[in-house]
Design a protein around this motif. Structure first.
Motif, PDB file in Angstrom:
ATOM      1  N   SER A   1       0.845  -1.125  -0.245  1.00 34.43           N
ATOM      2  CA  SER A   1       0.193  -0.001  -0.044  1.00 34.43           C
ATOM      3  C   SER A   1       0.831   1.263  -0.090  1.00 34.43           C
ATOM      4  O   SER A   1       0.570   2.326  -0.462  1.00 34.43           O
ATOM      5  N   GLU A   2       2.030   1.152   0.725  1.00 32.25           N
ATOM      6  CA  GLU A   2       2.922   2.586   0.541  1.00 32.25           C
ATOM      7  C   GLU A   2       3.377   2.696  -0.833  1.00 32.25           C
ATOM      8  O   GLU A   2       3.900   3.863  -1.173  1.00 32.25           O
ATOM      9  N   ASP A   3       3.483   1.733  -1.512  1.00 31.50           N
ATOM     10  CA  ASP A   3       4.036   1.837  -2.992  1.00 31.50           C
ATOM     11  C   ASP A   3       2.756   2.263  -3.844  1.00 31.50           C
ATOM     12  O   ASP A   3       3.094   2.543  -5.079  1.00 31.50           O
ATOM     13  N   ALA A   4       1.594   2.025  -3.462  1.00 36.32           N
ATOM     14  CA  ALA A   4       0.461   2.374  -4.322  1.00 36.32           C
ATOM     15  C   ALA A   4       0.306   4.099  -4.508  1.00 36.32           C
ATOM     16  O   ALA A   4       0.786   4.711  -3.586  1.00 36.32           O
ATOM     17  N   GLU A   5      -0.574   4.311  -5.405  1.00 39.13           N
ATOM     18  CA  GLU A   5      -0.518   5.713  -5.949  1.00 39.13           C
ATOM     19  C   GLU A   5      -1.651   6.505  -4.972  1.00 39.13           C
ATOM     20  O   GLU A   5      -1.582   7.358  -4.259  1.00 39.13           O
ATOM     21  N   SER A   6      -2.416   5.317  -4.551  1.00 44.27           N
ATOM     22  CA  SER A   6      -3.572   5.860  -3.434  1.00 44.27           C
ATOM     23  C   SER A   6      -3.814   4.825  -2.624  1.00 44.27           C
ATOM     24  O   SER A   6      -3.630   3.619  -3.036  1.00 44.27           O
ATOM     25  N   ARG A   7      -4.499   5.177  -1.467  1.00 41.11           N
ATOM     26  CA  ARG A   7      -4.815   4.303  -0.387  1.00 41.11           C
ATOM     27  C   ARG A   7      -6.347   4.433  -0.202  1.00 41.11           C
ATOM     28  O   ARG A   7      -6.825   5.440   0.200  1.00 41.11           O
ATOM     29  N   GLY A   8      -7.127   3.073   0.199  1.00 36.72           N
ATOM     30  CA  GLY A   8      -8.483   3.265   0.553  1.00 36.72           C
ATOM     31  C   GLY A   8      -8.483   2.381   2.008  1.00 36.72           C
ATOM     32  O   GLY A   8      -7.530   2.450   2.691  1.00 36.72           O
ATOM     33  N   VAL A   9      -9.714   2.278   2.136  1.00 40.43           N
ATOM     34  CA  VAL A   9     -10.101   1.524   3.413  1.00 40.43           C
ATOM     35  C   VAL A   9      -9.434   0.580   3.601  1.00 40.43           C
ATOM     36  O   VAL A   9      -8.821  -0.046   4.797  1.00 40.43           O
ATOM     37  N   SER A  10      -9.140  -0.463   2.575  1.00 39.63           N
ATOM     38  CA  SER A  10      -8.532  -1.744   2.769  1.00 39.63           C
ATOM     39  C   SER A  10      -7.180  -1.592   3.088  1.00 39.63           C
ATOM     40  O   SER A  10      -6.603  -2.487   3.991  1.00 39.63           O
ATOM     41  N   GLU A  11      -6.370  -0.604   2.698  1.00 38.60           N
ATOM     42  CA  GLU A  11      -5.079  -0.379   3.101  1.00 38.60           C
ATOM     43  C   GLU A  11      -5.197   0.024   4.533  1.00 38.60           C
ATOM     44  O   GLU A  11      -4.086  -0.510   5.508  1.00 38.60           O
ATOM     45  N   LEU A  12      -5.966   0.896   5.163  1.00 37.00           N
ATOM     46  CA  LEU A  12      -6.376   1.256   6.482  1.00 37.00           C
ATOM     47  C   LEU A  12      -6.369  -0.114   7.439  1.00 37.00           C
ATOM     48  O   LEU A  12      -5.939  -0.057   8.362  1.00 37.00           O
ATOM     49  N   VAL A  13      -7.178  -1.034   6.811  1.00 35.47           N
ATOM     50  CA  VAL A  13      -7.360  -2.048   7.544  1.00 35.47           C
ATOM     51  C   VAL A  13      -6.199  -2.913   7.886  1.00 35.47           C
ATOM     52  O   VAL A  13      -5.720  -3.309   8.984  1.00 35.47           O
ATOM     53  N   ASP A  14      -5.143  -2.950   6.887  1.00 36.13           N
ATOM     54  CA  ASP A  14      -4.046  -3.549   6.875  1.00 36.13           C
ATOM     55  C   ASP A  14      -3.188  -2.757   8.105  1.00 36.13           C
ATOM     56  O   ASP A  14      -2.234  -3.453   8.761  1.00 36.13           O
ATOM     57  N   LEU A  15      -3.082  -1.313   7.871  1.00 34.35           N
ATOM     58  CA  LEU A  15      -2.334  -0.596   8.781  1.00 34.35           C
ATOM     59  C   LEU A  15      -2.618  -0.631  10.283  1.00 34.35           C
ATOM     60  O   LEU A  15      -1.889  -1.008  11.311  1.00 34.35           O
ATOM     61  N   VAL A  16      -3.881  -0.561  10.689  1.00 31.45           N
ATOM     62  CA  VAL A  16      -4.499  -0.673  11.896  1.00 31.45           C
ATOM     63  C   VAL A  16      -4.370  -1.942  12.465  1.00 31.45           C
ATOM     64  O   VAL A  16      -3.856  -2.365  13.584  1.00 31.45           O
ATOM     65  N   GLY A  17      -4.674  -3.361  11.847  1.00 29.29           N
ATOM     66  CA  GLY A  17      -4.402  -4.587  12.078  1.00 29.29           C
ATOM     67  C   GLY A  17      -5.166  -4.863  13.215  1.00 29.29           C
ATOM     68  O   GLY A  17      -6.402  -4.337  13.464  1.00 29.29           O
ATOM     69  N   TRP A  18      -4.951  -6.074  13.921  1.00 26.77           N
ATOM     70  CA  TRP A  18      -5.887  -6.447  15.218  1.00 26.77           C
ATOM     71  C   TRP A  18      -5.109  -6.246  16.366  1.00 26.77           C
ATOM     72  O   TRP A  18      -3.902  -6.121  16.580  1.00 26.77           O
ATOM     73  N   HIS A  19      -5.896  -6.153  17.434  1.00 30.48           N
ATOM     74  CA  HIS A  19      -5.671  -5.650  18.970  1.00 30.48           C
ATOM     75  C   HIS A  19      -6.496  -6.411  19.755  1.00 30.48           C
ATOM     76  O   HIS A  19      -7.785  -6.289  19.704  1.00 30.48           O
ATOM     77  N   PHE A  20      -5.753  -7.142  20.738  1.00 28.27           N
ATOM     78  CA  PHE A  20      -6.648  -7.892  21.756  1.00 28.27           C
ATOM     79  C   PHE A  20      -6.006  -7.836  22.988  1.00 28.27           C
ATOM     80  O   PHE A  20      -4.584  -7.690  22.999  1.00 28.27           O
ATOM     81  N   ALA A  21      -6.848  -7.378  24.186  1.00 26.56           N
ATOM     82  CA  ALA A  21      -6.288  -7.622  25.496  1.00 26.56           C
ATOM     83  C   ALA A  21      -7.085  -8.325  26.345  1.00 26.56           C
ATOM     84  O   ALA A  21      -8.453  -8.345  26.178  1.00 26.56           O
TER      85      ALA A  21
END
Length: 616
Positions: A403-423
């Motif tokens: 996604s960093e190499d892509a010209e534009s980023r959408g919601v799908s790239e944001l999903v990868d960037l945020v990732g999963w979090h568990f506590a």
């Protein structure tokens, strides 16, 4: 001069950062000052200079107000990929070619003292490096400098032109009142061989005998050793304690009573930490295959909140909780803490809650709603983290790189960037689940709804069912928080509003609860299912066979963090924390933090970052 000023700042920063580190980790015990033998300045009588004075390398007492001592035992072995980094660093710091005479196979020592009053504190710092031989160093230095013989066989180093030259070349002269913050250097006999000592002019008076005749006699097995004695700053801080809160408030321009209370308590806590800690010791061993370090904080007493937290963790020591070991081995972060005494959270919770409510008061939200926010956030949510808590997160680094190499980023790239979090918290779902429901109910009250409508970018919240066929327990609670995407286009055409939806779930797990966050509900459910206690655990930290994970599973600790380091630094870093009971050196106990990082990662980082700054 600019580089010399950099050294002045660096030497001061060593001691100042050390004090701040102690403030975060905890501070304390005084060291009884003992008189030291002052080093005379360059002789004013030329005839006296012609007669070689007797050389005395016997030990001298510690200088009064000793704040920091440190050593790099074998500099050339510490960074073997760059044999000349020591010389390059000395050259950078002194703005000269003095690094050429330094022997990188022998220890480099540093020391700092703190004296003066609270209105005029005097921080003096200097470093010393061994030279290959006194005669060789003299010959090399005389190519570009003038040496003047001083007491005890010392040679004061001047620029070309001697002491009569008042040009920039004369900047090393250690005499005179002008420009006392410039860097001066002395070539002095030491208990073994000779050493180059550099620092601000006043520092040479205090520290040259100690750095050449006493500190070299000390022996530490670690490659890097640092000791910090906060007691040197205790008297100044004690006198200034009443003034520090006012200074802090003026810096942030605070008028709110609740914020003033929070700032006053925070500044007071820093002062209490300085009073509590007797000594802070850092040791690092840069061996293969791991670089290992230990940070030990010895408490003389336990009046500060931080020291009391450390004391409350002495009985909370053991191997990592099973939930921690259920995280996948590819998790970017995995951490756990065995918690603290819940009573220690009462006062901080009150301070934070009052400040939080005052910040919201300007929004014209009714007091009853503000009180409900404080009750939920401070009195209900925060305390559930007082017990044993584990946390982990993961991301798709391959997708992120694409996604960093892509010209534009959408919601799908944001999903990868945020990732999963568990506590995982130690409270049951009957207590945790209703909290998520109350968050949505509180946000949807008329007052907050009106505020959200007024601020069009405010999120929406609702409790929503999970997709049909989900295998999670029926008590699972699912909260959706939808953030509107701002339309940055100038088009006047009306389009359907889009949202980025964060999914929160609370899942029961044998008397405890998992709280998860993700933008992808499918991935969130899959990860939650894998984390449940009765789920098989292949490919997790429980079964990882690398040395780092194995040592972590066997450790007796109160908390730990594992960081997965990706390319170009492939490997993992392990950090642990534990508390020890009272001892002769630490009457109120100790906190011990450790780290272990693959040596290859450290070398790669040094080659890429450190050597570039030295012009290698």
């Amino acid at each position: 001069m600019m580089v010399r000023q950099l050294l002045v700042a660096n030497l001061k920063a060593v001691a100042c950062v050390s004090c701040l580190s102690v403030s975060v980790a905890a501070c304390g015990g005084a060291r009884a000052p003992s008189p030291t033998t002052p080093t005379a300045l360059a002789p004013t009588n030329p005839a006296a200079a012609a007669v070689s004075p007797p050389i005395d390398v016997s030990a001298v007492p510690e200088p009064p107000g000793l704040l920091v001592v440190g050593r790099v035992r074998k500099p050339d072995a510490l960074i073997p990929t760059s044999k000349t980094w020591v010389s390059a660093l000395v050259n950078k710091m002194t703005d000269d070619d003095m690094g050429d005479i330094v022997d990188p196979s022998q220890p480099i020592d540093v020391a700092a003292t703190l004296s003066g009053s609270n209105r005029d504190p005097q921080l003096h710092a200097a470093f010393s490096a061994a030279v290959r031989s006194l005669d060789e160093a003299k010959i090399k230095l005389e190519e570009h400098h003038t040496l003047k013989l001083g007491p005890g066989g010392q040679f004061f180093i001047f620029g070309k032109g001697g002491s009569g030259d008042q040009s920039k070349a004369n900047r090393h002269e250690p005499t005179g009142d002008d420009d006392d913050e410039s860097i001066a250097c002395v070539l002095a006999p030491a208990v073994t061989g000779a050493r180059l000592v550099c620092g601000e002019k006043p520092a040479l008076h205090t520290l040259t005998p100690y750095l050449t005749r006493t500190l070299p006699r000390k022996s530490w097995p670690s490659d890097v050793h640092v000791e910090i004695y906060p007691g040197a700053a205790r008297e100044q801080l004690k006198i200034a304690r009443t003034q520090l809160p006012m200074i802090a408030r003026s810096l942030v321009n605070v008028s709110s009573p609740a914020m003033r209370d929070l700032i006053d308590a925070s500044v007071g806590e820093l002062a209490d930490i300085v009073n509590d800690v007797d000594r802070l010791t850092f040791d690092m061993q840069a061996a293969e295959p791991l670089v290992k370090g230990t940070l030990r904080v010895d408490y003389a007493q336990a009046t500060s909140w931080w020291a009391q937290v450390a004391a409350s963790q002495r009985d909370r020591v053991g191997p990592p909780p099973p939930a921690f070991l259920h995280f996948p081995a590819e998790a970017a972060v995995a951490t756990f803490s065995r918690g603290v005494d819940s009573k220690l959270l009462i006062r901080p919770s009150e301070l934070i809650g009052n400040a939080f409510v005052e910040l919201l008061r300007s929004s014209n939200i009714p007091q009853a709603d503000l009180d409900a926010v404080r009750d939920l956030a401070i009195r209900r949510i925060l305390p559930i983290f007082a017990g044993t808590t584990v946390y982990g997160m993961g991301r798709d680094d391959v997708a992120i790189a694409k996604s960093e190499d892509a010209e534009s980023r959408g919601v799908s790239e944001l999903v990868d960037l945020v990732g999963w979090h568990f506590a995982q918290v130690s409270e049951p779902i009957a207590k945790v689940g209703p909290m998520l429901k109350d968050v949505a109910a509180l946000w949807n009250r008329p007052a907050f709804a009106a505020w959200a409508k007024k601020h069009g970018g405010a999120p929406r919240m609702r409790i929503a069912p999970l997709a049909a066929g989900t295998a999670l327990p029926k008590e699972t609670v699912h909260l959706e928080i939808s953030f509107p995407i701002v339309d940055s286009s100038k088009s006047k055409k009306k389009v359907a509003r889009k949202f980025v939806v964060f999914h929160f779930i609370a899942v029961p797990d044998e008397g405890t609860s998992w709280i998860g966050v993700d933008l992808d509900t499918k991935r969130l459910v899959e990860r939650a299912t894998a984390l449940l206690s009765k789920t098989p655990t292949p490919g997790t930290l429980a079964t990882a066979n690398d040395a780092q994970s194995q040592s972590l599973r066997d450790a007796k600790i109160s908390g730990a963090t594992r960081l997965l380091l990706k390319s170009p630094y492939d490997g993992s870093a392990i950090f642990t924390i534990a508390s020890e009971g009272p001892s002769r050196e630490a009457p109120a106990g100790s906190s011990v933090a450790t780290f272990a990082v693959p040596r290859a990662i450290v070398d790669d980082f040094v080659n890429e970052k450190f050597n570039k700054k030295l012009g290698k």
